[in-house]
Design a protein around this motif. Structure first.
Motif, short mmCIF file in Angstrom:
data_model
loop_
_atom_site.label_atom_id
_atom_site.label_comp_id
_atom_site.label_asym_id
_atom_site.label_seq_id
_atom_site.Cartn_x
_atom_site.Cartn_y
_atom_site.Cartn_z
N SER A 84 -4.70 1.77 -7.56
CA SER A 84 -4.95 2.51 -6.33
C SER A 84 -6.25 2.04 -5.67
N TYR A 85 -7.26 1.82 -6.48
CA TYR A 85 -8.55 1.36 -5.97
C TYR A 85 -8.42 -0.03 -5.33
N LEU A 86 -7.75 -0.93 -6.02
CA LEU A 86 -7.65 -2.31 -5.54
C LEU A 86 -6.83 -2.44 -4.25
N VAL A 87 -5.77 -1.65 -4.12
CA VAL A 87 -4.95 -1.73 -2.92
C VAL A 87 -5.39 -0.75 -1.84
N GLY A 88 -6.35 0.12 -2.19
CA GLY A 88 -6.88 1.06 -1.21
C GLY A 88 -5.87 2.09 -0.76
#
Length: 92
Positions: A84-88
């Motif tokens: 979730s963090y990496l793809v925003g």
């Protein structure tokens, strides 16, 4: 017993152990350490990473009818929410 500094704690996690200190310092600067009581529920907001430094977390999701579905157990050194963090975006 001496309390470990945040960089040393992150270096004990397999995900972060090979990162240079400058990268770890950015993580520490942008993050915060939170302690939870046994049995306490927590939510991980989308776009955030949770690093388990000690203990275990029982992971589950709620469906539209608020029925809980267990996903598994995360232990010390494991990272949650990284996709979730990496793809925003929203965790799926």
């Amino acid at each position: 017993m001496t309390e470990l500094d945040p960089i040393t704690k992150l270096k004990k996690c397999p995900t972060f152990m090979d990162l240079k200190d400058a990268a770890l310092q950015r993580l520490v600067k942008d993050g915060r350490e939170v302690l939870f009581e046994k049995g306490q529920e927590l939510e991980t907001p989308d776009g955030h990473i949770l690093v388990v430094l000690a203990g275990e977390i029982s992971c589950s999701i709620l469906d539209a009818a608020d029925q809980r579905f267990p996903l598994g157990i995360a232990g010390a050194g494991e990272v949650l929410g990284e996709l979730s963090y990496l793809v925003g975006g929203e965790a799926n």
